[in-house]
Motif scaffolding. Structure first.
Motif, PDB file in Angstrom:
ATOM      1  N   PRO A 375       0.829  -1.215   0.000  1.00 17.27           N
ATOM      2  CA  PRO A 375       0.000   0.000   0.000  1.00 17.27           C
ATOM      3  C   PRO A 375       0.866   1.269   0.000  1.00 17.27           C
ATOM      4  N   MET A 398      -9.068   2.378  -2.026  1.00 17.41           N
ATOM      5  CA  MET A 398      -9.093   1.663  -0.758  1.00 17.41           C
ATOM      6  C   MET A 398      -8.164   2.333   0.256  1.00 17.41           C
ATOM      7  N   THR A 399      -8.693   2.614   1.452  1.00 14.98           N
ATOM      8  CA  THR A 399      -7.840   3.255   2.460  1.00 14.98           C
ATOM      9  C   THR A 399      -7.749   2.447   3.759  1.00 14.98           C
ATOM     10  N   PRO A 402      -3.972  -2.652   5.619  1.00 15.09           N
ATOM     11  CA  PRO A 402      -3.783  -4.092   5.443  1.00 15.09           C
ATOM     12  C   PRO A 402      -2.786  -4.664   6.448  1.00 15.09           C
ATOM     13  N   VAL A 414      -3.142   3.951   1.290  1.00 19.55           N
ATOM     14  CA  VAL A 414      -4.130   3.942   0.212  1.00 19.55           C
ATOM     15  C   VAL A 414      -3.618   2.967  -0.848  1.00 19.55           C
ATOM     16  N   ASN A 415      -4.555   2.344  -1.560  1.00 18.37           N
ATOM     17  CA  ASN A 415      -4.122   1.477  -2.653  1.00 18.37           C
ATOM     18  C   ASN A 415      -5.154   1.484  -3.771  1.00 18.37           C
ATOM     19  N   SER A 418      -8.152  -4.010  -4.379  1.00 19.68           N
ATOM     20  CA  SER A 418      -8.226  -4.898  -3.229  1.00 19.68           C
ATOM     21  C   SER A 418      -7.792  -6.299  -3.692  1.00 19.68           C
ATOM     22  N   GLU A 420      -5.688  -4.957  -0.421  1.00 18.51           N
ATOM     23  CA  GLU A 420      -4.847  -3.758  -0.270  1.00 18.51           C
ATOM     24  C   GLU A 420      -3.410  -4.042   0.118  1.00 18.51           C
ATOM     25  N   HIS A 421      -3.110  -5.290   0.495  1.00 12.41           N
ATOM     26  CA  HIS A 421      -1.705  -5.557   0.842  1.00 12.41           C
ATOM     27  C   HIS A 421      -0.860  -5.787  -0.411  1.00 12.41           C
TER      28      HIS A 421
END
Ligand code: GLC
Length: 445
Positions: A375, A398-399, A402, A414-415, A418, A420-421
């Motif tokens: 992320p 996505m916030t 992870p 943020v990413n 999903s 998100e890791h």
């Protein structure tokens, strides 16, 4: 007499539109487009007025179409443009009553400045004129012994210093013409001061008084007083009346922005070329990429500055294709991401490792230039992010935190997808902008 504080307050008011606009077009054009070795060709090649004369008789830019230039500027996302009304060679692109050394006396037969102004105003852009303080054509301008004049080493061009006054009145007269006969101008861009050719040598206070009386709103660079970094009283708390409204770093983006002696921000505009020349240089193919321009524009804004990006049209009057292609690509990015540029300024946060922040008070823009592993960290912003969206298409990002980010508790993440890791390529590898709405309980100051 106005106090320094009053002068600075007026400067702040005058430059409000300018600091929102952020992106402009510089246009260097003149007889030097024919030799096509840059606008200093007369000086670098020590050409006399006579050596240079054939270009005057040959100047016939049959394809000059300022409407097409204006369209290119507008579509690139530029909000203003500055054209060389007169460069150091002294050739005027306007129909001055004070000289015959002008475009209307060449085969062109046109007032190129008037047509430029009409076309750019019609596209809704603000307009400015560059005016060279140096003049290698005027007979009262110092030649032999001057630092840069084409005839600097030629004793036959020794001039009586007394006659310099004749040049100063000519220069004032031309500025009066430009500010009287061409409607509302937004910017006057003087170039440049050097050695003792500076400030009062140009009778700058008197010149300024005339300019303010003709067009009180006009804004001006700082080169009546100095050139180069940190010269001139614009940096002090006590500027002269002719210190200028904005600083003008050239061919560099100031590493830490531009601030005055007491740490106060000074309006500034970096002027840079698309290749390595201002005037048309046929052999110069060192063009910067659209990605570089996008990132450098962002860098300027992230440091409270503007970018004035140059094009050098050729002898026929065309902006080089390489330049048009870059402008078109920058424009494509600007259409999706302009909200992160216009009206934005420096965020009160350190520069992130993956790119840059710009900020407009309500919204923080994260310009991501480097793909992330895992992320993307928003350092120090834990608990501060209300929402994150991709500026280009408005899609939600996505916030949530992870598993691989659990221990970095003061930071937000943020990413782009999903889970998100994981790691994802940048949606726009040139510069991906994430629009971050922050919670209002704790203001960024
Ligand atoms: C310089 C050069 C000039 C160019 C200008 C743009 O001072 O003399 O050719 O017009 O910079 O900033």
């Amino acid at each position: 007499m106005k106090t320094g504080q009053e002068l600075i307050r007026e400067r702040t008011e005058r430059t409000e539109w300018f600091q929102d606009a952020r992106f402009g077009m510089f246009i260097h054009w003149g007889l030097y487009a024919i030799p096509a070795r840059g606008e200093w060709v007369r000086s670098t090649e020590r050409m006399s007025v006579e050596d240079y004369e054939p270009y005057f008789h040959a100047f016939d830019p049959v394809e000059y179409d300022p409407k097409a230039w204006a369209k290119a500027a507008k579509e690139a996302g530029m909000k203003y443009a500055v054209l060389t009304a007169k460069h150091h060679d002294g050739f005027c692109l306007f129909d001055s009553g004070l000289t015959e050394y002008k475009s209307t006396r060449t085969p062109a037969g046109r007032d190129l400045v008037a047509e430029f102004l009409d076309a750019f105003r019609a596209e809704g852009l603000k307009v400015g004129l560059y005016y060279s303080l140096l003049d290698w054509h005027h007979e009262d301008y110092p030649a032999y012994g001057d630092r840069v004049h084409p005839m600097r080493d030629n004793e036959a061009y020794k001039r009586n210093p007394e006659s310099f006054g004749g040049y100063v009145s000519y220069m004032h007269g031309q500025i009066r013409e430009l500010l009287t006969n061409y409607g509302k101008l937004d910017i006057v861009w003087f170039d440049f001061s050097y050695d003792d050719m500076n400030g009062e040598k140009w009778k700058a206070a008197e010149l300024m008084e005339m300019m303010r009386s003709l067009q009180p709103h006009i804004i001006m660079d700082n080169r009546l007083e100095g050139s180069g970094s940190h010269s001139g009283s614009i940096y002090t708390d006590n500027p002269t009346t002719y210190a200028g409204d904005f600083a003008s770093p050239e061919q560099i983006i100031p590493p830490t922005g531009v601030t005055g002696d007491s740490g106060n921000p000074i309006p500034w505009e970096a002027c840079i070329t698309l290749n390595n020349n201002w005037g048309y240089a046929a052999a110069d193919r060192n063009y910067k990429s659209a990605t570089t321009i996008i990132r450098k524009l962002t860098e300027c804004v992230s440091k409270n500055g503007n970018l004035l990006l140059n094009v050098g049209p050729d002898a026929k009057g065309r902006i080089p294709k390489e330049s048009l292609d870059i402008l078109a690509e920058v424009g494509e990015w600007m259409r999706d991401n302009g909200d992160s540029i216009y009206g934005c300024k420096a965020a009160p946060l350190p520069k992130p490792e993956w790119g840059r922040y710009t900020w407009n008070g309500a919204t923080l823009y994260a310009h991501v230039h480097e793909p992330s592993v895992g992320p993307i960290p928003l350092v120090g912003l834990n608990g501060r992010i209300k929402s994150a969206r991709l500026l280009a298409d408005g899609s939600e990002l996505m916030t949530s935190r992870p598993w691989n980010a659990t221990e970095y508790t003061s930071d937000a993440f943020v990413n782009f997808a999903s889970p998100e890791h994981n790691s994802y390529p940048l949606p726009d590898p040139r510069a991906t902008v994430i629009q971050l709405e922050l919670t209002q309980d704790k203001e960024l100051t």
